[in-house]
Design a protein around this motif. Sequence first.
Motif, PDB file in Angstrom:
ATOM      1  N   UNK A  34       0.849  -1.194   0.000  1.00 23.38           N
ATOM      2  CA  UNK A  34       0.000   0.000   0.000  1.00 23.38           C
ATOM      3  C   UNK A  34       0.891   1.254   0.000  1.00 23.38           C
ATOM      4  N   UNK A  35       0.273   2.404   0.120  1.00 26.51           N
ATOM      5  CA  UNK A  35       1.046   3.646   0.060  1.00 26.51           C
ATOM      6  C   UNK A  35       1.237   4.299   1.430  1.00 26.51           C
ATOM      7  N   UNK A  36       1.093   3.533   2.512  1.00 24.46           N
ATOM      8  CA  UNK A  36       1.279   4.115   3.847  1.00 24.46           C
ATOM      9  C   UNK A  36       2.687   4.669   4.044  1.00 24.46           C
ATOM     10  N   UNK A  37       3.663   4.078   3.389  1.00 23.33           N
ATOM     11  CA  UNK A  37       5.026   4.571   3.519  1.00 23.33           C
ATOM     12  C   UNK A  37       5.143   5.993   2.974  1.00 23.33           C
ATOM     13  N   UNK A  38       4.324   6.322   1.962  1.00 25.39           N
ATOM     14  CA  UNK A  38       4.330   7.681   1.395  1.00 25.39           C
ATOM     15  C   UNK A  38       3.777   8.681   2.406  1.00 25.39           C
ATOM     16  N   UNK A  39       2.813   8.249   3.207  1.00 24.86           N
ATOM     17  CA  UNK A  39       2.278   9.126   4.248  1.00 24.86           C
ATOM     18  C   UNK A  39       3.368   9.465   5.259  1.00 24.86           C
ATOM     19  N   UNK A  40       4.165   8.456   5.626  1.00 18.85           N
ATOM     20  CA  UNK A  40       5.276   8.694   6.559  1.00 18.85           C
ATOM     21  C   UNK A  40       6.320   9.610   5.920  1.00 18.85           C
ATOM     22  N   UNK A  41       6.602   9.408   4.655  1.00 19.23           N
ATOM     23  CA  UNK A  41       7.544  10.281   3.956  1.00 19.23           C
ATOM     24  C   UNK A  41       7.030  11.720   3.968  1.00 19.23           C
ATOM     25  N   UNK A  42       5.745  11.894   3.760  1.00 24.22           N
ATOM     26  CA  UNK A  42       5.156  13.232   3.791  1.00 24.22           C
ATOM     27  C   UNK A  42       5.353  13.880   5.167  1.00 24.22           C
ATOM     28  N   UNK A  43       5.156  13.119   6.225  1.00 20.28           N
ATOM     29  CA  UNK A  43       5.374  13.638   7.577  1.00 20.28           C
ATOM     30  C   UNK A  43       6.815  14.119   7.758  1.00 20.28           C
ATOM     31  N   UNK A  44       7.768  13.335   7.248  1.00 19.30           N
ATOM     32  CA  UNK A  44       9.179  13.704   7.376  1.00 19.30           C
ATOM     33  C   UNK A  44       9.510  14.935   6.536  1.00 19.30           C
ATOM     34  N   UNK A  45       8.943  15.030   5.342  1.00 22.30           N
ATOM     35  CA  UNK A  45       9.162  16.195   4.477  1.00 22.30           C
ATOM     36  C   UNK A  45       8.669  17.458   5.176  1.00 22.30           C
ATOM     37  N   UNK A  46       7.512  17.369   5.801  1.00 23.51           N
ATOM     38  CA  UNK A  46       6.961  18.520   6.512  1.00 23.51           C
ATOM     39  C   UNK A  46       7.768  18.837   7.772  1.00 23.51           C
ATOM     40  N   UNK A  47       8.107  17.807   8.536  1.00 23.38           N
ATOM     41  CA  UNK A  47       8.848  18.009   9.781  1.00 23.38           C
ATOM     42  C   UNK A  47      10.182  18.713   9.545  1.00 23.38           C
ATOM     43  N   UNK A  48      10.910  18.277   8.520  1.00 23.47           N
ATOM     44  CA  UNK A  48      12.237  18.825   8.263  1.00 23.47           C
ATOM     45  C   UNK A  48      12.221  19.984   7.256  1.00 23.47           C
TER      46      UNK A  48
END
Length: 141
Positions: free
Chosen positions: A36-50
């Motif tokens: 699934x694409x849940x890993x992309x959601x986590x990547x989005x969180x990291x992009x926003x955080x940093x």
Amino acid sequence: MRVIGLDAGEKRIGVAVSDPMGWTAQGIEMIPRGTDSHWMDRLEELIEKYEVDSIVIGFPRNMDGSVGDRGKACQALSEEIRKRFDLPVILWDERLSTVAVERTLIAADMSRKKRRRVVDQMAASWILQGYLDAQRRNTDG
């Protein structure tokens, strides 16, 4: 200017991020990559955080420079990431990065189990650091 670096495998994605000045890369996480694409959601969180403004993805070329199946999959992934996040995505030659990291960890006498947990994010860091160093050389010279 922060850059995020990815070592994209079929099962896991190693993630590294640059410091705010864009000088050093640090491995931060390994994201499990399922069907699934849940890993992309986590990547989005990291992009926003940093507060990332560009993404570097390790591009696995064959030793002769040609692009094989893994490289083509990486190109498709980079396009998917570019569309989702509307950020510049740079494919960076990663030939032998994972091999170099594995050798370093073996030389440090790290167990196979521990290596498995860190090799992806270290490979992402290796890829990103290579990109950052090249950018600095291009602006310094």
